[in-house]
Design an enzyme around this catalytic site. Structure first.
Site, PDB file in Angstrom:
ATOM      1  N   GLU A   1       0.829  -1.211   0.000  1.00 44.12           N
ATOM      2  CA  GLU A   1       0.000   0.000   0.000  1.00 44.12           C
ATOM      3  C   GLU A   1       0.865   1.263   0.000  1.00 44.12           C
ATOM      4  OE1 GLU A   1      -3.195   0.245  -0.461  1.00 44.12           O
ATOM      5  OE2 GLU A   1      -3.594  -1.900  -0.371  1.00 44.12           O
TER       6      GLU A   1
ATOM      7  N   ASN B   1       1.232   3.871  -3.180  1.00 41.95           N
ATOM      8  CA  ASN B   1       0.941   5.297  -3.038  1.00 41.95           C
ATOM      9  C   ASN B   1       2.071   6.149  -3.606  1.00 41.95           C
ATOM     10  OD1 ASN B   1      -1.529   4.958  -1.871  1.00 41.95           O
ATOM     11  ND2 ASN B   1      -0.889   5.485   0.199  1.00 41.95           N
TER      12      ASN B   1
ATOM     13  N   ARG C   1      -9.544   4.155  -7.392  1.00 44.56           N
ATOM     14  CA  ARG C   1      -8.965   4.061  -6.047  1.00 44.56           C
ATOM     15  C   ARG C   1     -10.092   4.061  -5.016  1.00 44.56           C
ATOM     16  NH1 ARG C   1      -4.132   2.266  -6.189  1.00 44.56           N
ATOM     17  NH2 ARG C   1      -3.630   2.505  -8.367  1.00 44.56           N
TER      18      ARG C   1
HETATM   19  N1  LIG Z   1       3.107   9.129  -1.182  1.00 42.58           N
HETATM   20  C1  LIG Z   1       2.110   9.970  -1.432  1.00 42.58           C
HETATM   21  N2  LIG Z   1       2.338  11.141  -2.098  1.00 42.58           N
HETATM   22  C2  LIG Z   1       1.324  11.995  -2.362  1.00 42.58           C
HETATM   23  N3  LIG Z   1       0.032  11.788  -1.997  1.00 42.58           N
HETATM   24  C3  LIG Z   1      -0.258  10.654  -1.335  1.00 42.58           C
HETATM   25  C4  LIG Z   1       0.759   9.683  -1.020  1.00 42.58           C
HETATM   26  N4  LIG Z   1       0.166   8.668  -0.348  1.00 42.58           N
HETATM   27  C5  LIG Z   1      -1.123   8.980  -0.241  1.00 42.58           C
HETATM   28  N5  LIG Z   1      -1.412  10.169  -0.831  1.00 42.58           N
HETATM   29  C6  LIG Z   1      -2.709  10.865  -0.856  1.00 42.58           C
HETATM   30  O1  LIG Z   1      -3.539  10.310   0.168  1.00 42.58           O
HETATM   31  C7  LIG Z   1      -4.737   9.786  -0.395  1.00 42.58           C
HETATM   32  C8  LIG Z   1      -5.179   8.579   0.399  1.00 42.58           C
HETATM   33  O2  LIG Z   1      -4.269   7.490   0.225  1.00 42.58           O
HETATM   34  P1  LIG Z   1      -4.803   6.006   0.413  1.00 42.58           P
HETATM   35  O3  LIG Z   1      -3.689   5.057   0.129  1.00 42.58           O
HETATM   36  O4  LIG Z   1      -5.483   5.904   1.743  1.00 42.58           O
HETATM   37  O5  LIG Z   1      -5.941   5.870  -0.689  1.00 42.58           O
HETATM   38  P2  LIG Z   1      -5.759   5.796  -2.281  1.00 42.58           P
HETATM   39  O6  LIG Z   1      -4.342   5.524  -2.646  1.00 42.58           O
HETATM   40  O7  LIG Z   1      -6.374   7.019  -2.849  1.00 42.58           O
HETATM   41  O8  LIG Z   1      -6.667   4.531  -2.643  1.00 42.58           O
HETATM   42  P3  LIG Z   1      -6.275   2.980  -2.444  1.00 42.58           P
HETATM   43  O9  LIG Z   1      -5.015   2.941  -1.618  1.00 42.58           O
HETATM   44  O10 LIG Z   1      -7.452   2.380  -1.725  1.00 42.58           O
HETATM   45  O11 LIG Z   1      -6.076   2.466  -3.824  1.00 42.58           O
HETATM   46  C9  LIG Z   1      -4.413   9.528  -1.846  1.00 42.58           C
HETATM   47  O12 LIG Z   1      -5.565   9.557  -2.657  1.00 42.58           O
HETATM   48  C10 LIG Z   1      -3.459  10.691  -2.165  1.00 42.58           C
HETATM   49  O13 LIG Z   1      -4.176  11.888  -2.387  1.00 42.58           O
HETATM   50 MG   LIG Z   2      -3.297   4.002  -1.724  1.00 42.78          MG
END
Ligand SMILES: Nc1ncnc2c1ncn2[C@@H]1O[C@H](COP(=O)(O)OP(=O)(O)OP(=O)(O)O)[C@@H](O)[C@H]1O
Ligand SMILES: [Mg+2]
Length: 147
Positions: A48, A52, A106
């Site tokens: 995860e 990200n 997502r």
């Molecule tokens: N490394 C990162 N750099 C920039 N933004 C990030 C990063 N990690 C997370 N985010 C932001 O935080 C939000 C939430 O992350 P999260 O992993 O909970 O959900 P997601 O990636 O959108 O969906 P999923 O992980 O369920 O596919 C993301 O949509 C993004 O906007």
């Molecule tokens: Mg994610």
């Protein structure tokens, strides 16, 4: 506290490296003799965090991702996943279940999954500078079993 063992890997934010990162951490954690469930939890959390960094941190480019793993006394595994990408403006909002900037494909559950599969999760981020995700998980010492 001084780490008993540590490793660090740097790799490009290509989706083909997600599986590599997961296996590299699992390989390092193997010295703790984890259960299949423990190793599965750790792989899921790494997956995860790295996804990200690949998807959100560097949306239109290929950047660098670093994983540091440290092992502390008592079977505590600390993982740091770092990128130098776009960063997160509001970390509390980003950590909320179902919050996503990723659109339809997502579900916004990545941070929630990391939180539930690991004992602790800390997210530090600055827009334009990048994001540092630190996770810890204690691996139960399984003494008394025949080796
Ligand atoms: N490394 C990162 N750099 C920039 N933004 C990030 C990063 N990690 C997370 N985010 C932001 O935080 C939000 C939430 O992350 P999260 O992993 O909970 O959900 P997601 O990636 O959108 O969906 P999923 O992980 O369920 O596919 C993301 O949509 C993004 O906007
Ligand atoms: Mg994610």
């Amino acid at each position: 506290m001084r780490a008993e063992n540590k490793m660090q890997i740097d790799f490009l934010s290509k989706s083909s490296n997600e599986g590599f990162a997961r296996l590299a951490v699992a390989g390092f954690a193997a010295q703790l003799d984890p259960t299949l469930e423990e190793i599965g939890d750790i792989k899921t959390a790494v997956s995860e965090a790295v996804t990200n960094a690949i998807v959100h941190a560097y949306p239109d480019s290929i950047g660098r991702i670093r994983i540091q793993a440290r092992l502390y006394a008592g079977g505590i595994l600390e993982l740091v996943v770092r990128d130098w990408g776009v960063g997160i403006a509001d970390v509390d909002e980003a950590r909320r279940p179902m919050f996503t900037t990723g659109g339809e494909e997502r579900s916004g559950m990545g941070f929630t999954i990391m939180e539930s599969f690991m004992d602790s999760l800390r997210v530090r981020s600055a827009p334009g500078k990048g994001t540092v995700v630190t996770m810890k998980r204690k691996i139960a010492l399984r003494g008394g079993e025949a080796q």
